[in-house]
Design an enzyme around this catalytic site. Sequence first.
Site, PDB file in Angstrom:
ATOM      1  N   HIS A  76       1.067  -1.322  -0.066  1.00 38.20           N
ATOM      2  CA  HIS A  76      -0.216  -0.007   0.134  1.00 38.20           C
ATOM      3  C   HIS A  76       0.814   1.261   0.087  1.00 38.20           C
ATOM      4  O   HIS A  76       1.889   1.203   0.683  1.00 38.20           O
ATOM      5  CB  HIS A  76      -0.748   0.194   1.180  1.00 38.20           C
ATOM      6  CG  HIS A  76      -1.940   1.086   1.113  1.00 38.20           C
ATOM      7  ND1 HIS A  76      -2.099   2.226   1.403  1.00 38.20           N
ATOM      8  CD2 HIS A  76      -3.192   1.038   0.661  1.00 38.20           C
ATOM      9  CE1 HIS A  76      -3.029   2.998   1.214  1.00 38.20           C
ATOM     10  NE2 HIS A  76      -3.723   2.280   0.844  1.00 38.20           N
ATOM     11  N   GLU A 132      -7.685  -4.636  -0.570  1.00 41.25           N
ATOM     12  CA  GLU A 132      -8.107  -5.311  -1.941  1.00 41.25           C
ATOM     13  C   GLU A 132      -8.306  -6.702  -1.998  1.00 41.25           C
ATOM     14  O   GLU A 132      -9.059  -7.378  -2.500  1.00 41.25           O
ATOM     15  CB  GLU A 132      -7.379  -4.916  -3.190  1.00 41.25           C
ATOM     16  CG  GLU A 132      -7.251  -3.321  -3.176  1.00 41.25           C
ATOM     17  CD  GLU A 132      -8.485  -2.363  -3.505  1.00 41.25           C
ATOM     18  OE1 GLU A 132      -9.341  -3.153  -3.707  1.00 41.25           O
ATOM     19  OE2 GLU A 132      -8.209  -1.151  -3.735  1.00 41.25           O
TER      20      GLU A 132
END
Length: 364
Positions: free
Chosen positions: A253, A308
Amino acid sequence: MNIHLTKSQIGLDGVPAAETVLSHVDGERGELIIAGEQVGRLAASSSFEGVTARLWNGASKTTLTEAEVRSHLGAARERAFARLPDLLPATRGMSVVDGFRAAVAGLRAENGLEHEATIVGAFPVITGALVRRAGGLEPVAPDPNASHAADTLRMLRGATPETREVAALDAYLVTASDHGMNASTFTARVVASTQADLFAAVTAGYCALTGPLHGGAPEPVLEMLDAIGSRERIQPWVDAALARGERMMGFGHRVYRVRDPRADVLKTAVEALASNGTDLPFAGEVEAYIRSALRKKNPERPLETNVEFFTAILLDALAIPRQAFTPIFAVARAAGWTAHAREQQRTGRLIRPSSSYVGAMPEV
């Protein structure tokens, strides 16, 4: 004199662009706070209508209750459905993702009604209509008395969802409702800072969301799981992919240096849906092996699971088509976009950064 910027300076990493009461991301500690509450506790205790009330109240200094927001959104979904004949013609021949963008761009202010509710209420109606049209089916009229999560699933499927399915989607909507100064939220705030209306700001935010570097990873996560296929193939497939320098979808991320706190929230929601045909043990084994492999590859700063990974598994378990993943993300993030746009209009100033010119200079 030309001044060359570093990579992080070019990307505005760590540069505050606004003061906000809406959400805070601590990438080093792996913490997300939305409207004063940690995301895990918020997802366990609040509905989407509840977190939306908190966001709108923080942005506009109002005192809306969860029940009032639920009523506003129910009425807004009905109004949006009545407008589908005006909105859908512009989406002919488009994918669900592109059609959603075109339909959202066609939204407009409605006299005497809250613009925020008009936008947030329209999003699941548009999504459901586009998904059903792609399957050769007619749109399903909303139920204004249903929760936002329940009606979203109902308009997608044409059937009343199970209670646990509603709870799972509600957890997702709460978790994805806001996330600091991400790319789409920043885009919405830039547009709002010009004193453009909420409709322009949110349309711009959605356009930013469609880029593969922001919000575009859930579908590739499922493609990765499909490619691995079985437990026996996890190790050889992952090792070979890493050897080729491929990215592991659902890991790493831009902000978080540790595990994304939203991943655990959605993992808990997925566990409640494990009997919906979801092979959670397989996905868990894939996650565990990839994390181990990434730690070996880069022990100083391994990539951790991000939101995700379990978003993909959750939405798939709810039988939401992959083509609808980005619009469903927008259904959740519309709460944050509208709040940030309103906060920017109320407290901010025109966002107008400078640039460092590195081109040729005229001769003296």
